[in-house]
Design a protein around this motif. Sequence first.
Motif, mmCIF file in Angstrom:
data_model
loop_
_atom_site.group_PDB
_atom_site.id
_atom_site.type_symbol
_atom_site.label_atom_id
_atom_site.label_comp_id
_atom_site.label_asym_id
_atom_site.label_seq_id
_atom_site.Cartn_x
_atom_site.Cartn_y
_atom_site.Cartn_z
ATOM 1 N N GLY A 140 4.174 -5.936 -33.932
ATOM 2 C CA GLY A 140 4.563 -6.668 -35.174
ATOM 3 C C GLY A 140 4.033 -8.242 -34.668
ATOM 4 O O GLY A 140 3.525 -9.065 -35.441
ATOM 5 N N VAL A 141 4.386 -8.662 -33.457
ATOM 6 C CA VAL A 141 4.231 -9.907 -33.021
ATOM 7 C C VAL A 141 2.703 -10.239 -32.799
ATOM 8 O O VAL A 141 2.115 -11.223 -32.972
ATOM 9 C CB VAL A 141 5.013 -10.061 -31.724
ATOM 10 C CG1 VAL A 141 4.211 -11.447 -31.026
ATOM 11 C CG2 VAL A 141 6.546 -10.304 -31.912
ATOM 12 N N ALA A 142 1.964 -9.124 -32.318
ATOM 13 C CA ALA A 142 0.354 -9.162 -32.283
ATOM 14 C C ALA A 142 -0.185 -9.354 -33.379
ATOM 15 O O ALA A 142 -1.229 -10.190 -33.577
ATOM 16 C CB ALA A 142 0.156 -7.780 -31.448
ATOM 17 N N PHE A 143 -0.153 -8.688 -34.744
ATOM 18 C CA PHE A 143 -0.218 -8.785 -35.958
ATOM 19 C C PHE A 143 0.115 -9.966 -36.520
ATOM 20 O O PHE A 143 -0.745 -10.869 -37.268
ATOM 21 C CB PHE A 143 -0.311 -7.530 -36.707
ATOM 22 C CG PHE A 143 -1.038 -6.643 -36.274
ATOM 23 C CD1 PHE A 143 -2.406 -6.491 -37.149
ATOM 24 C CD2 PHE A 143 -0.770 -5.560 -35.536
ATOM 25 C CE1 PHE A 143 -3.416 -5.616 -36.769
ATOM 26 C CE2 PHE A 143 -1.594 -4.485 -35.364
ATOM 27 C CZ PHE A 143 -2.688 -4.328 -35.935
ATOM 28 N N GLY A 144 1.264 -10.499 -36.443
ATOM 29 C CA GLY A 144 1.937 -11.738 -36.798
ATOM 30 C C GLY A 144 0.884 -12.971 -36.276
ATOM 31 O O GLY A 144 0.812 -14.047 -36.897
ATOM 32 N N ALA A 145 0.565 -12.874 -35.013
ATOM 33 C CA ALA A 145 -0.032 -13.823 -34.099
ATOM 34 C C ALA A 145 -1.427 -14.274 -35.101
ATOM 35 O O ALA A 145 -2.080 -15.418 -34.927
ATOM 36 C CB ALA A 145 -0.417 -13.667 -32.961
ATOM 37 N N VAL A 212 6.946 -14.564 -36.738
ATOM 38 C CA VAL A 212 5.937 -15.366 -36.079
ATOM 39 C C VAL A 212 4.798 -15.960 -36.967
ATOM 40 O O VAL A 212 4.368 -16.801 -36.814
ATOM 41 C CB VAL A 212 5.364 -14.680 -34.796
ATOM 42 C CG1 VAL A 212 6.534 -14.263 -33.707
ATOM 43 C CG2 VAL A 212 4.553 -13.542 -35.217
ATOM 44 N N PHE A 213 4.776 -15.144 -38.075
ATOM 45 C CA PHE A 213 3.697 -15.581 -39.071
ATOM 46 C C PHE A 213 4.323 -16.861 -40.049
ATOM 47 O O PHE A 213 3.536 -17.724 -40.083
ATOM 48 C CB PHE A 213 3.422 -14.331 -40.153
ATOM 49 C CG PHE A 213 2.563 -14.907 -41.082
ATOM 50 C CD1 PHE A 213 1.024 -14.772 -40.881
ATOM 51 C CD2 PHE A 213 2.662 -15.238 -42.275
ATOM 52 C CE1 PHE A 213 0.245 -15.307 -41.789
ATOM 53 C CE2 PHE A 213 2.004 -15.929 -43.521
ATOM 54 C CZ PHE A 213 0.547 -15.710 -43.095
ATOM 55 N N LEU A 219 5.756 -18.251 -31.847
ATOM 56 C CA LEU A 219 4.772 -17.480 -31.145
ATOM 57 C C LEU A 219 4.713 -17.106 -29.777
ATOM 58 O O LEU A 219 4.872 -16.081 -29.142
ATOM 59 C CB LEU A 219 3.290 -17.615 -31.618
ATOM 60 C CG LEU A 219 2.389 -16.338 -31.430
ATOM 61 C CD1 LEU A 219 2.634 -15.043 -32.006
ATOM 62 C CD2 LEU A 219 0.989 -16.788 -32.269
ATOM 63 N N PRO A 220 4.607 -18.220 -28.873
ATOM 64 C CA PRO A 220 4.508 -17.982 -27.390
ATOM 65 C C PRO A 220 6.024 -17.407 -26.887
ATOM 66 O O PRO A 220 5.664 -16.331 -26.094
ATOM 67 C CB PRO A 220 4.342 -19.367 -26.755
ATOM 68 C CG PRO A 220 3.788 -20.333 -27.987
ATOM 69 C CD PRO A 220 4.224 -19.645 -29.105
#
Length: 270
Positions: A140-145, A212-213, A219-220
């Motif tokens: 999820g975080v990878a795509f929200g980035a 994160v979006f 994000l970091p």
Amino acid sequence: MLDSLMVWHPVALALLATGFTWFCTAFGAGFVFFFRTVPRPVFNAMLGFASGIMIAASFWSLLLPSIALSERAGNPAWLHSSFGFLSGGLTLYVLHKLLPHLHVGLEENHLEGGKSSFQRSLLLVLAITLHNIPEGLAVGVAFGALGDGFTYEALMAAVVVAFGIGIQNIPEGAAVSIPLLREGFSARKSFWYGQLSGFVEPIGGLLGATLVFYVESLLPFALSFAAGAMIFVVVEELIPESHTGKETEMSTLGAMFGFVLMMALDVGLG
């Protein structure tokens, strides 16, 4: 095909990707219809392979981008990544202390977490469910980035994370369903509970991507948090479980192959 995905919202993509990883868990759980048991060397290699993928994904796909984003923002490169990494590990530590579960790879009844009257079968499912929380969060975080810069390269990097997590979910699904069969469940019920352990991945993916979006400054921290949570699972659960029996070399070789595969995917395609 990837070009068509660039019109999707990152949160929707995260839900789609974690749906894929859930499917991979179900695919692995489906092994129960064909096998009643898995030889210990094979089981060790499967768990080692999953460990290698998670270690590589934690570094190449999560920690390195976290460090790069911190540097780009003018912050100390180590600050967010270190704090997030430790926070992720400590969060999983607390969950492991609170939630009763069994180490699925161990032959003895090795109960961890709080005291429970739950059946051994349910505790096995809870163990893999705990594994899947940080995995869903990582995807999820990878795509929200993508909200920080929706480029083809960033999309490919997120897809690689989802693909790598999906691959290692296959042996994890089998690691739940096949032991349940030995516990006396029917093949159909064993499959049902095995795939159900992956249900938390879309939930974690949706939460991570949304957070994160809409709050890009996190994000970091979020990337390194997911990395820390996954490393905790690897060191606390997967590696010890893969080193049971006499032929532990198979788990080591599996981990090396898993690491190389994920590294190659991330460096070559990400």
